[in-house]
Design an enzyme around this catalytic site. Structure first.
Site, short mmCIF file in Angstrom:
data_model
loop_
_atom_site.label_atom_id
_atom_site.label_comp_id
_atom_site.label_asym_id
_atom_site.label_seq_id
_atom_site.Cartn_x
_atom_site.Cartn_y
_atom_site.Cartn_z
N PRO A 320 -7.24 -1.08 -4.21
CA PRO A 320 -6.36 -1.93 -5.02
C PRO A 320 -5.04 -2.31 -4.39
O PRO A 320 -4.27 -3.06 -5.01
CB PRO A 320 -6.11 -1.04 -6.24
CG PRO A 320 -6.07 0.35 -5.66
CD PRO A 320 -7.11 0.35 -4.56
N THR A 321 -4.72 -1.81 -3.18
CA THR A 321 -3.37 -1.99 -2.66
C THR A 321 -3.20 -3.32 -1.92
O THR A 321 -4.17 -3.97 -1.54
CB THR A 321 -3.00 -0.85 -1.70
OG1 THR A 321 -3.83 -0.90 -0.55
CG2 THR A 321 -3.14 0.50 -2.39
N CYS A 322 -1.93 -3.66 -1.67
CA CYS A 322 -1.59 -4.89 -0.95
C CYS A 322 -1.59 -4.64 0.55
O CYS A 322 -0.58 -4.87 1.24
CB CYS A 322 -0.24 -5.41 -1.41
SG CYS A 322 -0.19 -5.87 -3.15
N ASP A 323 -2.68 -4.19 1.07
CA ASP A 323 -2.82 -3.90 2.50
C ASP A 323 -4.28 -4.12 2.89
O ASP A 323 -5.18 -3.55 2.27
CB ASP A 323 -2.40 -2.46 2.79
CG ASP A 323 -2.19 -2.21 4.28
OD1 ASP A 323 -3.06 -2.62 5.07
OD2 ASP A 323 -1.18 -1.59 4.65
N ASN A 361 2.19 1.86 -2.55
CA ASN A 361 2.31 0.76 -3.52
C ASN A 361 2.71 1.25 -4.91
O ASN A 361 2.57 0.52 -5.89
CB ASN A 361 1.00 -0.03 -3.64
CG ASN A 361 0.89 -1.16 -2.62
OD1 ASN A 361 -0.05 -1.94 -2.68
ND2 ASN A 361 1.81 -1.25 -1.69
#
Length: 389
Positions: A320-323, A361
């Site tokens: 789910p992370t922005c990476d 995050n």
């Protein structure tokens, strides 16, 4: 670990993601290992999963422990575990940690370099040291060659240097690679270790301990040798190559094999999308929250609630992370009808999941429940899944 109705019920009612642990599997794994390797002393690798319930279970079974830091030593001491049952197996130690360990009664320290010998000699004079051999680990899912250990000739010189520095050369350790599929790797490693024993014996340095490390595999998506098969090879090899050593101590440092099948992760689908021709599925857990080992393509068995027999297609599975690193698998077979909020189980994830989890995050690390805790939460009708409130 079996996917029980309790776990299924909990996944439907509680907030995900979570890891559930059943220490009955730990007890069974401990017993199997004890019965498979003759006179083995088990030093559980705390790094695999340091949950209190696991450490207490192993303590009560009489296990010893392999540690990598001062923090792990303190955690064990707080549980009333004697430091006489602790080995400092990390070959890259802080001097302050070495001193703390020695001052509190830890006797055994791993080495694979001259500088580490010097650090231990300064802070733990007279300690028992064991040298780590490097091993090719191409038959494993998580190779450990390169960073740890050294060749036999170098190790012999290191142990001789340790004696000159006032330490006690005590034994040899190795690691065939985590999740090793080749049971004969242990035979190869024991043969290599015997060379160190023999050459040092000729120089009047008699080693007393063989440390088998870890590497015993857990069943995931591929067939694996059973611990009994590996034990048979180990027993034969020790008898053949080191049978001449009087009073040889044989240690094992299981980590994954002790706790891997004692856990299941329950997660949920946050999003399904299409990018070009590829279908993507995003879970509420990922690389930074429990599944770090998948960045090396470590393959877990994945099940989707109620869709175990559905037709599958190739998809990309991500967290789910922005990476973009938070991609679990670039390609994995998932049910063609997988959709938002579906429950996804990641099987046999008791090892190296909650230990690796971060709050990257601002997402909380994966929750961990024991079976007993899960039963109570279900009875108390604890936190319902957010989407269903």
């Amino acid at each position: 670990m079996e996917l029980t109705e309790l776990i299924r019920s909990a996944a439907k009612k509680l907030e995900t993601p979570f890891l559930v642990i059943d220490t009955n599997y730990v007890k069974e794994n401990y017993s199997k290992l004890r019965n498979s390797i003759k006179n083995v002393e088990i030093f559980y690798a705390v790094k695999a999963n340091s949950h209190i319930s696991i450490l207490e279970t192993l303590r009560d079974l009489g296990s010893s422990f392999d540690v990598a830091s001062k923090g792990e030593i303190i955690k064990l001491m707080d549980l009333g575990i004697s430091t006489k049952k602790i080995s400092f197996g990390n070959t890259i130690k802080k001097e302050v940690d070495i001193k703390f360990a020695w001052d509190n009664g830890v006797e055994y320290f791993a080495i694979d370099s001259e500088m580490e010998v010097e650090k231990i000699a300064r802070n733990a004079p007279g300690a028992k040291v064991y040298g780590r051999l490097s091993m090719s680990s191409n038959d494993s899912d998580w190779p450990l060659s390169g960073k740890f250990g050294t060749d036999a000739d170098h190790l012999i010189e290191i142990l001789k240097y340790a004696k000159r520095k006032g330490l006690k050369p005590y034994g040899v350790s190795f690691h065939v690679g985590s999740q090793s599929y080749n049971k004969y790797k242990w035979k190869e490693a024991i043969l290599n270790a015997s060379e160190v024993f023999e050459k040092l014996h000729k120089e009047k340095i008699d080693l007393k301990m063989l440390n088998l490390g870890g590497g015993i595999p857990v069943k995931h998506t591929k067939p694996v040798p059973e611990v009994e098969e590996i034990g048979e090879i180990i027993n034969e090899s020790i008898n053949e190559y080191l049978g001449w050593v009087k009073g040889l101590r044989v240690l094992s440092e299981p980590g994954r094999s002790m706790v891997g099948n004692a856990g299941i992760i329950a997660s949920r689908v946050l999003l399904r999308s299409r990018k070009g021709t590829q279908n993507w599925v995003f879970l509420d857990t990922g690389v930074f929250h429990g599944l770090m080992e998948t960045i090396e393509n470590f393959r877990y068995e994945i099940m989707v609630e109620g869709k175990e027999n559905a037709e599958t297609i190739n998809m990309t599975l991500a967290g789910p992370t922005c990476d973009s690193v938070d991609t679990i698998y670039d390609e994995v077979e998932l049910p063609i009808n997988i959709e938002y909020n579906d429950i996804v189980y990641i099987m046999n994830t008791g090892a190296y999941t909650s230990e690796y989890a971060t709050n990257f995050n601002g997402i909380e690390p994966i929750k961990v429940y024991t079976i007993t805790e899960l039963e109570k939460l279900i009875q108390d009708e604890y936190v319902l899944v957010e989407e269903k409130i």
